[in-house]
Design a protein around this motif. Structure first.
Motif, PDB file in Angstrom:
ATOM      1  N   VAL A  33       0.877  -1.180   0.014  1.00 51.70           N
ATOM      2  CA  VAL A  33       0.055  -0.174  -0.150  1.00 51.70           C
ATOM      3  C   VAL A  33       0.987   1.060  -0.004  1.00 51.70           C
ATOM      4  O   VAL A  33       1.808   1.529   0.893  1.00 51.70           O
ATOM      5  N   VAL A  94      -1.975  -1.411  -3.903  1.00 51.25           N
ATOM      6  CA  VAL A  94      -2.925  -0.400  -3.982  1.00 51.25           C
ATOM      7  C   VAL A  94      -2.124   0.895  -3.733  1.00 51.25           C
ATOM      8  O   VAL A  94      -1.408   1.262  -2.758  1.00 51.25           O
ATOM      9  N   THR A 118      -4.255  -1.706  -8.122  1.00 52.72           N
ATOM     10  CA  THR A 118      -5.467  -0.922  -7.778  1.00 52.72           C
ATOM     11  C   THR A 118      -4.865   0.660  -7.594  1.00 52.72           C
ATOM     12  O   THR A 118      -4.196   0.826  -6.685  1.00 52.72           O
ATOM     13  N   ALA A 280     -10.878   0.354  -0.856  1.00 57.46           N
ATOM     14  CA  ALA A 280      -9.730  -0.194  -1.777  1.00 57.46           C
ATOM     15  C   ALA A 280      -8.997  -1.136  -1.568  1.00 57.46           C
ATOM     16  O   ALA A 280      -8.921  -2.594  -2.093  1.00 57.46           O
ATOM     17  N   ILE A 281      -8.463  -1.269  -0.208  1.00 54.71           N
ATOM     18  CA  ILE A 281      -7.399  -2.393   0.310  1.00 54.71           C
ATOM     19  C   ILE A 281      -8.181  -3.570   0.371  1.00 54.71           C
ATOM     20  O   ILE A 281      -7.829  -4.638   0.007  1.00 54.71           O
ATOM     21  N   THR A 284      -9.546  -5.114  -3.142  1.00 56.14           N
ATOM     22  CA  THR A 284      -8.065  -5.823  -3.678  1.00 56.14           C
ATOM     23  C   THR A 284      -7.635  -6.968  -3.030  1.00 56.14           C
ATOM     24  O   THR A 284      -7.616  -7.974  -3.682  1.00 56.14           O
TER      25      THR A 284
END
Length: 320
Positions: A33, A94, A118, A280-281, A284
């Motif tokens: 991330v 991400v 992502t 989002a995390i 994904t």
């Protein structure tokens, strides 16, 4: 035991052994991330929710490892992406780009090495460098303030705007804002300058506006942090002509001001929660654990916040 019987037995044993090895069927997910550092309150919220996602998801999924890197500028983020790819050896990413253009190639290089990518919020200049995109509704983020300002001014007045950082999402917001104003030719946009989603920069930009323009009816500061800088500059200049100050993203302080009716210039905002990094995390990580992909684009709606619905957007325990 006959040869045929032995073969059947051995086949059954082999099948049972294979079935008992689920770890071989799904690849472990090593998720990187990459986000900007908490240089202002919205990014404080991004950092908070990213770390909350790591805590929750690693606890729920033993085959998931999440590594979070924060960067103070685009160059540092590019270097961190290289480290995540070559040293941490991530197989999923991400990324919340610090800037769009500067990070497009570094993200593309991570994808070229086989990682699923992502991109969050600030899009890349080349979408082939990503597998999925998750963001708030940036068109609505620009359209809603413009419509509100035009209505409150009765279709006539002088407006200035404070933009964020040069990114695709900032362009989407500004384009949507301008599109509304084109339909109201008596609402004049005097200038729109970048203030980098930063209180101090917004203070300086607003000082410039207040010096150059003797009559300003409304200010669109496209971020609630910037709106704080705007307010400080107006107070220092002792200007009383500004009727509307419209920020953005629904910071708890701004939402509370709307709820309490403390400032007649601040009566609305537009939602854009930093919690979308958590979403989002999670999306994904859980998709990759299943060997699946996300939709190419996931947009989280942005809506008008007024006194009527402000309580639904007020989160006093959040850092933003």
């Amino acid at each position: 035991m006959t040869t045929i019987t032995r073969r059947i037995a051995l086949t059954a044993v082999a099948a049972a052994a294979f079935a008992s090895l689920p770890a071989l069927a799904a690849e472990k997910v090593n998720l990187g991330v990459s986000i900007p550092a908490a240089t202002h309150s919205f990014m404080g919220g991004i950092n908070y929710w990213a770390n909350q996602a790591k805590k929750d998801l690693e606890k729920a999924h033993p085959d998931l490892k999440i590594t979070i890197k924060t960067a103070a500028n685009a160059g540092e983020q590019a270097n961190q992406l290289q480290d995540l790819s070559t040293v941490t050896k991530i197989n999923a990413l991400v990324v919340f780009p610090f800037e769009s253009a500067a990070l497009t190639k570094p993200v593309a290089q991570v994808k070229a090495k086989g990682a699923y990518v992502t991109v969050v919020d600030r899009g890349l200049t080349d979408t082939s460098a990503q597998d999925a995109y998750v963001a708030g509704d940036n068109t609505a983020f620009g359209k809603i303030p413009a419509e509100y300002i035009v209505k409150q001014l009765g279709g006539k007045g002088n407006v200035v705007a404070l933009r964020g950082i040069a990114t695709t999402l900032d362009n989407e917001r500004m384009d949507a804002f301008n599109a509304v104003l084109k339909g109201s030719p008596d609402v004049k946009l005097l200038d729109a300058k970048y203030a980098n989603w930063n209180r101090d920069d917004a203070f300086k930009v607003t000082q410039d506006y207040l010096t150059r323009f003797k009559s300003i009816d409304a200010i669109w500061a496209a971020d609630d942090d910037m709106a704080v800088g705007v307010l400080k500059a107006i107070e220092q200049a002792k200007r009383d002509d500004i009727k509307i100050i419209f920020g953005g993203a629904g910071a708890k302080g701004m939402v509370k001001t709307i709820m309490d009716g403390k400032d007649k210039r601040i009566t609305a905002d537009v939602s854009y929660s930093p919690k979308f990094i958590y979403d989002a995390i999670k999306l994904t990580a859980e998709a990759r654990l299943k060997g699946e992909k996300l939709p190419a684009t996931t947009i989280i709606p942005s809506v008008l916040i007024t006194k009527d619905n402000a309580k639904d957007f007020y989160h006093p325990d959040s850092p933003f």
